[in-house]
Motif scaffolding. Structure first.
Motif, short mmCIF file in Angstrom:
data_model
loop_
_atom_site.label_atom_id
_atom_site.label_comp_id
_atom_site.label_asym_id
_atom_site.label_seq_id
_atom_site.Cartn_x
_atom_site.Cartn_y
_atom_site.Cartn_z
N ALA A 183 45.69 42.30 46.68
CA ALA A 183 44.64 42.09 47.68
C ALA A 183 43.45 43.01 47.44
N ALA A 184 43.71 44.23 47.01
CA ALA A 184 42.63 45.17 46.71
C ALA A 184 41.79 44.67 45.53
N VAL A 186 41.37 41.46 44.65
CA VAL A 186 40.55 40.36 45.15
C VAL A 186 39.35 40.90 45.92
N SER A 187 39.56 41.95 46.70
CA SER A 187 38.45 42.56 47.44
C SER A 187 37.39 43.12 46.50
N LEU A 188 37.83 43.74 45.39
CA LEU A 188 36.87 44.25 44.40
C LEU A 188 36.10 43.11 43.74
N ASP A 192 35.29 40.32 45.12
CA ASP A 192 34.31 39.81 46.09
C ASP A 192 33.21 40.81 46.39
N ARG A 193 33.58 42.09 46.44
CA ARG A 193 32.60 43.15 46.75
C ARG A 193 32.80 44.27 45.74
N ARG A 222 49.82 44.37 48.05
CA ARG A 222 48.69 45.13 48.58
C ARG A 222 47.67 45.42 47.47
N ARG A 281 32.88 47.49 43.66
CA ARG A 281 32.60 48.91 43.85
C ARG A 281 33.03 49.66 42.60
#
Length: 307
Positions: free
Chosen positions: A209-210, A212-214, A216-217, A206, A219
């Motif tokens: 995945a977080a 990878v999300s950072l 891509d986007r 998990r 924050r």
């Protein structure tokens, strides 16, 4: 192209697998060559492996140069490398305390310095520092780790401010709660009992995945953990209640009943394990965590309604 320091185990390993699975080129760095090679094989065998101790500035700079030489650029640098030490501050050998802070805080600074050098030259890039819920609250028996993660949070915030002149350079921080990784059992320990992740426990997958999300986007920061916000609120809004509860809770659910002699763990050198183990928390430990959490909610609720 993604560089991952701390890529041999835990969250770093999970992030490496996630990036590789979608076709990103990855560079894996950590102290232990054998575990890095295992992760590289799991990534499909194409990952560049560069044994690196992030506490040594020259090694981090060499890692940055090796990544650029191989791939021409660095798009994302993820730092998950960390060590941990259990025990009262006065019981920790000074060299173990110092080495924990050197790895977890000054190591992040070494990574940030190398990454920003490359990003400034490129005009873009994303740095992701992996912090902790313990960079927002304090707990007993973990003074070195808490000190490091509070310092890292200050560093990340400052770097965010200092890169506002470069809109395509991003500095992000992930704050995980409790995660099933080897850091607890491989930690230095002067508390007498082997550590374990207190419930509720997330998976390293998990957190990967977080990350990878950072990437891509981007924050500024994200907190990932079912009870992170509640714990932070209790720490800030009701410090006397928090301080009264956190000691017994730490003893009951964050330390197992398995005894251990004093040990420096992997603080002074690499471990060889790459995955978290079975979470033997037991009904008593989980029940205690739930009871304390419920008590905190009730107490906080009374505080809100009285206000």
């Amino acid at each position: 192209m993604v560089v991952l320091t701390g890529g041999s185990s835990g969250i770093g390993r999970a992030a490496a697998l996630a990036f590789a699975a979608r076709g990103d080129k990855v560079v894996l760095a950590a102290r232990g060559l054998a575990d890095l090679e295992k992760v590289a094989a799991a990534c499909g065998g194409a990952a560049l492996v560069v044994p690196t101790d992030i506490a040594v500035r020259a090694e981090v700079e060499d890692l940055a140069d090796a990544a650029v030489d191989q791939f021409g650029r660095i798009d994302v640098w993820v730092d998950t490398a960390a060590v941990m030490a259990y025990g009262r501050f006065e019981d920790l050998p000074p060299h173990v305390f110092d080495r924990t802070v050197t790895t977890d805080l000054l190591g992040s600074a070494n990574v940030a310095r190398a990454a920003l050098r490359i990003f400034r030259a490129q005009g873009r890039g994303t740095l992701i520092l992996t912090g902790s819920l313990l960079g927002h609250v304090t707990v007993p028996n973990m003074s070195a780790y808490v000190t490091s993660k509070w310092g890292q949070r200050g560093l990340a915030r400052t770097l965010h401010q200092e890169t506002m002149d470069a809109p395509d350079i991003h500095v992000c921080q992930l704050a995980p709660g409790s995660v099933d990784t080897p850091i607890y059992t491989s930690a230095a320990n002067y508390a007498g009992f082997v550590g374990r992740p207190p419930p509720p426990v997330d998976t390293a997958t998990r957190m990967g995945a977080a990350i990878v999300s950072l990437a891509d986007r981007p924050r500024r920061s994200i907190s990932v953990g079912a009870t992170n916000r509640l714990i932070e609120f209790g720490f800030t809004a009701l410090p006397p209640v928090y301080d009264r509860l956190v000691g017994p809770l730490m003893t009951r659910v964050a330390l197992s009943r398995r005894t251990t002699p004093p040990t420096a763990g992997n603080v002074l050198g690499p471990a060889t394990r790459t995955e978290g183990g079975p979470l033997r928390l037991g009904r008593v430990a989980v029940g205690a965590a739930a009871a304390v959490g419920a008590s905190a909610v009730v107490l906080l609720g009374r505080r809100v309604f009285r206000a």
